[in-house]
Design an enzyme around this catalytic site. Structure first.
Site, PDB file in Angstrom:
ATOM      1  CD  GLU A  82      23.881   3.071 -38.306  1.00  0.00           C
ATOM      2  OE1 GLU A  82      24.056   3.949 -38.152  1.00  0.00           O
ATOM      3  OE2 GLU A  82      23.188   2.339 -38.168  1.00  0.00           O
ATOM      4  N   GLY A 132      19.125  -1.828 -35.613  1.00  0.00           N
ATOM      5  CA  GLY A 132      18.026  -0.920 -36.061  1.00  0.00           C
ATOM      6  C   GLY A 132      17.123  -1.797 -36.452  1.00  0.00           C
ATOM      7  CG  ASN A 143      25.426   5.466 -31.861  1.00  0.00           C
ATOM      8  OD1 ASN A 143      25.593   6.688 -32.569  1.00  0.00           O
ATOM      9  ND2 ASN A 143      25.924   4.090 -32.891  1.00  0.00           N
ATOM     10  CD1 TRP A 144      22.034   9.662 -27.943  1.00  0.00           C
ATOM     11  CD2 TRP A 144      21.334  11.443 -28.230  1.00  0.00           C
ATOM     12  NE1 TRP A 144      20.931   9.918 -27.389  1.00  0.00           N
ATOM     13  CE2 TRP A 144      20.252  10.990 -27.035  1.00  0.00           C
ATOM     14  CE3 TRP A 144      21.267  13.200 -28.976  1.00  0.00           C
ATOM     15  CZ2 TRP A 144      19.894  11.815 -26.092  1.00  0.00           C
ATOM     16  CZ3 TRP A 144      20.540  13.703 -27.614  1.00  0.00           C
ATOM     17  CH2 TRP A 144      20.053  13.602 -26.120  1.00  0.00           C
ATOM     18  CE  LYS A 145      22.831   3.849 -35.263  1.00  0.00           C
ATOM     19  NZ  LYS A 145      22.488   2.867 -35.500  1.00  0.00           N
ATOM     20  N   GLY A 200      21.366   2.081 -30.216  1.00  0.00           N
ATOM     21  CA  GLY A 200      20.997   3.284 -30.976  1.00  0.00           C
ATOM     22  C   GLY A 200      19.185   4.200 -30.510  1.00  0.00           C
ATOM     23  N   GLY A 201      18.001   2.853 -31.307  1.00  0.00           N
ATOM     24  CA  GLY A 201      17.417   3.934 -30.543  1.00  0.00           C
ATOM     25  C   GLY A 201      16.729   4.046 -29.419  1.00  0.00           C
ATOM     26  CD  GLU A 239      26.879  -1.541 -32.541  1.00  0.00           C
ATOM     27  OE1 GLU A 239      26.005  -0.921 -32.206  1.00  0.00           O
ATOM     28  OE2 GLU A 239      27.181  -0.426 -33.660  1.00  0.00           O
ATOM     29  CG  HIS A 263      28.069   2.521 -36.175  1.00  0.00           C
ATOM     30  ND1 HIS A 263      27.194   1.948 -36.612  1.00  0.00           N
ATOM     31  CD2 HIS A 263      27.571   2.359 -34.983  1.00  0.00           C
ATOM     32  CE1 HIS A 263      26.188   1.883 -36.975  1.00  0.00           C
ATOM     33  NE2 HIS A 263      25.833   1.909 -35.646  1.00  0.00           N
TER      34      HIS A 263
HETATM   35  P1  PGA Z   1      20.017  -0.157 -32.666  1.00  0.00           P
HETATM   36  O1  PGA Z   1      21.629   0.191 -33.295  1.00  0.00           O
HETATM   37  O2  PGA Z   1      20.059  -0.134 -31.191  1.00  0.00           O
HETATM   38  O3  PGA Z   1      19.220   0.939 -32.695  1.00  0.00           O
HETATM   39  O4  PGA Z   1      19.892  -1.187 -33.038  1.00  0.00           O
HETATM   40  C1  PGA Z   1      22.914   0.241 -32.290  1.00  0.00           C
HETATM   41  C2  PGA Z   1      23.988   0.806 -33.102  1.00  0.00           C
HETATM   42  O5  PGA Z   1      24.080   0.811 -34.988  1.00  0.00           O
HETATM   43  O6  PGA Z   1      24.650   1.132 -32.199  1.00  0.00           O
END
Ligand code: PGA
Length: 246
Positions: free
Chosen positions: A94, A168, A8-10, A227-228, A162, A92
Site C-alpha cells: 500500500e 484484504g 498491521n492495523w493500517k 491485516g484485517g 504479501e 508495504h
Molecule cells: P490482510 O492484510 O490480512 O487484511 O489481507 C495483510 C497486510 O496488508 O499486511
C-alpha cells in the site's frame, strides 16, 4: 528461531478501541511466538504504555530514511523508537502503490530502522497481473535484492511475502504457491547473506483463524503479517495459537 505473529492495523483504530489489545493479551498470556502489533503512529505510545512490558511488541507501519529534518508528515525511525516501538514495517504494497515507494527508498528506510535499533519488516509481493504473466519469482527476487539493505541480519530483518492480490481480498495463494515463493526467498537470502537462513519469513494476505494452521504448516513460513484479522483481539489470538501449535 522465534516465530512472529505480526498485526498491521493500517489506518484503523483509536484510543477508545485499545480494549482489543487487552483482549489479545488476555487470550494469549503464555504465547511462545513473538506477538507484534503495528498500529497507526498515534497509538504507538499509548499501546506501549498500556502493555507495560506484557509480552506484546509494538511497531510502526513506515519510517523516513532520515533521522530528523524538514519532512512534514513523516516520522523518523528514531522517533518510533522513542515512542517505544521495536519494529517497523517498510515497503508495504500500500505504501509502494499510494506513495510510489521504490525498492531503493525502501532499502534506505530499512537501513534507517536498523540505525535506530528497530527490526525492519520488509514487504515484497507480486500483483495479480505479474502472477498471471508468470513473473512472480522474478518480481520477488528483484524486490528482495533492491529493498533489503546490506546491513540486514537475521536479528534486525524480517521478510514478509504479501501477494498484492491477496491483501484484504479473502483470496490466498495455494499452499504450493506460498511454499514456492518462500523457498525462493530463503535461497536468495542464504546466497546473499549466508546467515539468511535465520531471517524470519512471514506470509501475509488474508490470513485468518480458519486458514492460519494450514499456512503455518508450510516449510519456511515463520509467521504471518495480518491485516484485517488483527483488528479484533480474539481473532488475532486464534492466529497466535495456530502459530504456536505449528
Ligand atoms: P490482510 O492484510 O490480512 O487484511 O489481507 C495483510 C497486510 O496488508 O499486511
Amino acid at each position: 528461531m522465534r516465530k512472529l505473529a505480526a498485526g498491521n492495523w493500517k489506518m484503523n483504530g483509536s484510543l477508545a478501541g485499545l480494549g482489543e489489545l487487552d483482549a489479545l493479551a488476555a487470550a494469549c498470556p503464555d504465547a511462545a511466538c513473538e506477538i507484534l502489533i503495528c498500529p497507526p503512529a498515534t497509538l504507538i505510545h499509548p499501546m506501549v504504555a498500556r502493555i507495560k512490558g506484557g509480552g506484546i511488541a509494538v511497531g510502526g507501519q513506515d519510517c523516513h530514511a532520515a533521522g530528523a529534518g524538514a519532512h512534514t508528515g513523516d516520522i523518523a525511525a528514531e522517533q518510533l523508537r522513542d515512542a517505544g516501538a521495536t519494529h517497523v514495517i517498510v515497503g508495504h504494497s500500500e505504501r509502494r502503490a499510494d506513495h510510489a515507494e521504490t525498492d531503493t527508498a525502501i532499502a534506505a528506510k530499512a537501513a534507517a530502522a536498523h540505525r535506530a535499533g528497530l527490526c525492519s519488516i520488509v514487504c515484497v509481493g507480486e500483483t495479480e497481473a505479474q502472477r498471471d504473466a508468470g513473473e512472480t519469482l522474478d518480481v520477488i527476487a528483484r524486490q528482495l535484492a533492491g529493498s533489503v539493505p546490506d546491513c540486514a541480519t537475521a536479528d534486525n530483518t524480517v521478510i514478509a511475502y504479501e501477494p498484492v492480490w491477496a491483501i484484504g481480498t479473502g483470496r490466498t495463494p495455494s499452499d504450493n504457491q506460498i511454499a514456492e515463493v518462500h523457498a525462493a526467498m530463503r535461497a536468495a537470502l542464504v546466497a546473499r547473506f549466508g546467515d539468511g537462513a535465520g531471517m524470519r519469513l512471514l506470509y501475509g494476505g488474508s490470513v485468518k483463524p480458519s486458514n492460519a494452521a494450514t499456512i503455518f504448516a508450510l516449510p519456511d513460513v515463520d509467521g504471518a503479517l495480518v491485516g484485517g484479522a488483527s483488528l479484533k483481539g480474539a481473532d488475532f489470538a486464534q492466529i497466535v495459537a495456530a502459530l504456536d501449535a505449528a
